[in-house]
Motif scaffolding. Structure first.
Motif, PDB file in Angstrom:
ATOM      1  N   ILE A   5       4.224   2.730  -1.120  1.00 41.58           N
ATOM      2  CA  ILE A   5       5.274   2.904  -2.144  1.00 41.58           C
ATOM      3  C   ILE A   5       4.932   1.775  -3.184  1.00 41.58           C
ATOM      4  O   ILE A   5       5.001   0.700  -2.658  1.00 41.58           O
ATOM      5  CB  ILE A   5       6.684   2.746  -1.582  1.00 41.58           C
ATOM      6  N   LYS A   6       4.268   2.096  -4.190  1.00 41.14           N
ATOM      7  CA  LYS A   6       3.704   1.212  -5.199  1.00 41.14           C
ATOM      8  C   LYS A   6       4.925   0.172  -5.660  1.00 41.14           C
ATOM      9  O   LYS A   6       4.683  -0.807  -5.553  1.00 41.14           O
ATOM     10  CB  LYS A   6       3.133   2.036  -6.449  1.00 41.14           C
ATOM     11  N   THR A   8       7.370  -0.717  -4.122  1.00 42.57           N
ATOM     12  CA  THR A   8       7.618  -1.789  -2.814  1.00 42.57           C
ATOM     13  C   THR A   8       6.643  -2.865  -2.951  1.00 42.57           C
ATOM     14  O   THR A   8       6.751  -3.790  -2.378  1.00 42.57           O
ATOM     15  CB  THR A   8       7.761  -0.957  -1.487  1.00 42.57           C
ATOM     16  N   VAL A   9       5.350  -2.324  -2.811  1.00 41.76           N
ATOM     17  CA  VAL A   9       4.216  -3.361  -2.905  1.00 41.76           C
ATOM     18  C   VAL A   9       4.411  -4.189  -3.828  1.00 41.76           C
ATOM     19  O   VAL A   9       3.918  -5.433  -3.703  1.00 41.76           O
ATOM     20  CB  VAL A   9       3.014  -2.416  -2.910  1.00 41.76           C
ATOM     21  N   LYS A  10       4.803  -3.872  -4.996  1.00 38.35           N
ATOM     22  CA  LYS A  10       5.131  -5.010  -6.108  1.00 38.35           C
ATOM     23  C   LYS A  10       6.021  -6.047  -5.675  1.00 38.35           C
ATOM     24  O   LYS A  10       5.623  -6.963  -5.966  1.00 38.35           O
ATOM     25  CB  LYS A  10       5.304  -4.249  -7.346  1.00 38.35           C
ATOM     26  N   ILE A  11       7.065  -5.322  -5.048  1.00 40.18           N
ATOM     27  CA  ILE A  11       8.306  -6.453  -4.465  1.00 40.18           C
ATOM     28  C   ILE A  11       7.450  -7.314  -3.544  1.00 40.18           C
ATOM     29  O   ILE A  11       7.833  -8.544  -3.691  1.00 40.18           O
ATOM     30  CB  ILE A  11       9.319  -5.797  -3.916  1.00 40.18           C
ATOM     31  N   MET A  12       6.620  -6.678  -2.587  1.00 41.21           N
ATOM     32  CA  MET A  12       6.047  -7.588  -1.527  1.00 41.21           C
ATOM     33  C   MET A  12       5.001  -8.640  -2.363  1.00 41.21           C
ATOM     34  O   MET A  12       5.067  -9.802  -1.957  1.00 41.21           O
ATOM     35  CB  MET A  12       5.144  -6.818  -0.888  1.00 41.21           C
ATOM     36  N   GLU A  13       4.547  -8.238  -3.306  1.00 41.35           N
ATOM     37  CA  GLU A  13       3.578  -9.006  -4.064  1.00 41.35           C
ATOM     38  C   GLU A  13       4.403 -10.228  -4.839  1.00 41.35           C
ATOM     39  O   GLU A  13       3.891 -11.537  -4.826  1.00 41.35           O
ATOM     40  CB  GLU A  13       2.580  -8.498  -5.162  1.00 41.35           C
ATOM     41  N   GLN A  37      -4.955  -0.295   8.315  1.00 40.91           N
ATOM     42  CA  GLN A  37      -5.666  -1.667   7.911  1.00 40.91           C
ATOM     43  C   GLN A  37      -6.814  -1.533   6.890  1.00 40.91           C
ATOM     44  O   GLN A  37      -7.080  -2.276   5.978  1.00 40.91           O
ATOM     45  CB  GLN A  37      -5.836  -2.632   8.993  1.00 40.91           C
ATOM     46  N   GLU A  38      -7.554  -0.469   7.273  1.00 42.82           N
ATOM     47  CA  GLU A  38      -8.912  -0.332   6.698  1.00 42.82           C
ATOM     48  C   GLU A  38      -8.652   0.407   5.375  1.00 42.82           C
ATOM     49  O   GLU A  38      -9.115  -0.007   4.527  1.00 42.82           O
ATOM     50  CB  GLU A  38      -9.881   0.272   7.365  1.00 42.82           C
ATOM     51  N   LYS A  39      -7.845   1.463   5.373  1.00 40.02           N
ATOM     52  CA  LYS A  39      -7.434   2.430   4.504  1.00 40.02           C
ATOM     53  C   LYS A  39      -6.613   1.367   3.300  1.00 40.02           C
ATOM     54  O   LYS A  39      -7.107   1.804   2.140  1.00 40.02           O
ATOM     55  CB  LYS A  39      -6.806   3.381   4.707  1.00 40.02           C
ATOM     56  N   PHE A  40      -6.036   0.612   3.718  1.00 46.23           N
ATOM     57  CA  PHE A  40      -5.090  -0.163   2.645  1.00 46.23           C
ATOM     58  C   PHE A  40      -5.113  -1.504   2.822  1.00 46.23           C
ATOM     59  O   PHE A  40      -4.458  -2.448   2.938  1.00 46.23           O
ATOM     60  CB  PHE A  40      -3.576   0.236   3.048  1.00 46.23           C
ATOM     61  N   ALA A  41      -6.586  -1.929   2.850  1.00 48.70           N
ATOM     62  CA  ALA A  41      -6.849  -3.292   3.168  1.00 48.70           C
ATOM     63  C   ALA A  41      -6.254  -4.431   1.996  1.00 48.70           C
ATOM     64  O   ALA A  41      -5.757  -5.357   2.539  1.00 48.70           O
ATOM     65  CB  ALA A  41      -8.333  -3.542   3.007  1.00 48.70           C
ATOM     66  N   THR A  42      -6.200  -3.909   0.936  1.00 52.77           N
ATOM     67  CA  THR A  42      -5.298  -4.974  -0.007  1.00 52.77           C
ATOM     68  C   THR A  42      -4.121  -5.146   0.058  1.00 52.77           C
ATOM     69  O   THR A  42      -3.621  -6.551   0.126  1.00 52.77           O
ATOM     70  CB  THR A  42      -5.659  -4.469  -1.635  1.00 52.77           C
ATOM     71  N   ILE A  43      -3.253  -4.271   0.626  1.00 52.71           N
ATOM     72  CA  ILE A  43      -1.835  -4.392   1.003  1.00 52.71           C
ATOM     73  C   ILE A  43      -1.923  -5.150   2.305  1.00 52.71           C
ATOM     74  O   ILE A  43      -0.979  -5.936   2.364  1.00 52.71           O
ATOM     75  CB  ILE A  43      -1.052  -2.849   1.163  1.00 52.71           C
TER      76      ILE A  43
END
Length: 124
Positions: A5-6, A8-13, A37-43
């Motif tokens: 969820i973009k 939510t990722v922004k909140i994590m960052e 882990q591989e598919k969403f490595a940046t997260i």
């Protein structure tokens, strides 16, 4: 079927920028976890540590089992009272609170941001 969820990722960052560390506790199996882990490595780079289901005395331990939470705390030298646990399943939220963690029931990114602002974790 797993899609970050973009908002939510922004909140994590943002939390990471403020010096908070992220840990992941997931009930997905090892193969799916490794695929994510591989598919969403940046997260996944945002996560310092993670715990997935494990076997203990011939039983698979996962959330909301108390041992899942205690194992993560003990393996990472963490104190429950220093944790804000966020999960979309209310049973997991109650289990986290039962071991002494602060816990937020995740409904959506907007509500999560609101709760983190109320807790003075994120600025207004």
């Amino acid at each position: 079927s797993y899609t970050p969820i973009k908002k939510t990722v922004k909140i994590m960052e943002e939390l990471a920028d403020f010096g908070y560390t992220h840990h992941l506790g997931s009930n997905i199996g090892k193969t799916v976890f490794e695929d994510c882990q591989e598919k969403f490595a940046t997260i996944f780079r945002l996560f310092e540590k993670s715990t997935i289901p494990f076997e203990l005395k011939s039983k698979i331990i996962k959330k909301p089992h108390r041992d899942f939470f205690m194992s993560h705390l003990e393996n990472n030298n963490l104190k429950a009272e220093n944790i804000i646990f966020i999960d979309d399943k209310i049973a997991n939220v109650h289990a986290a609170r039962a071991v002494g963690m602060h816990a937020i029931h995740f409904k959506n990114a907007r509500d999560l941001r609101k709760q983190l602002v109320e807790l003075e974790i994120l600025p207004h």
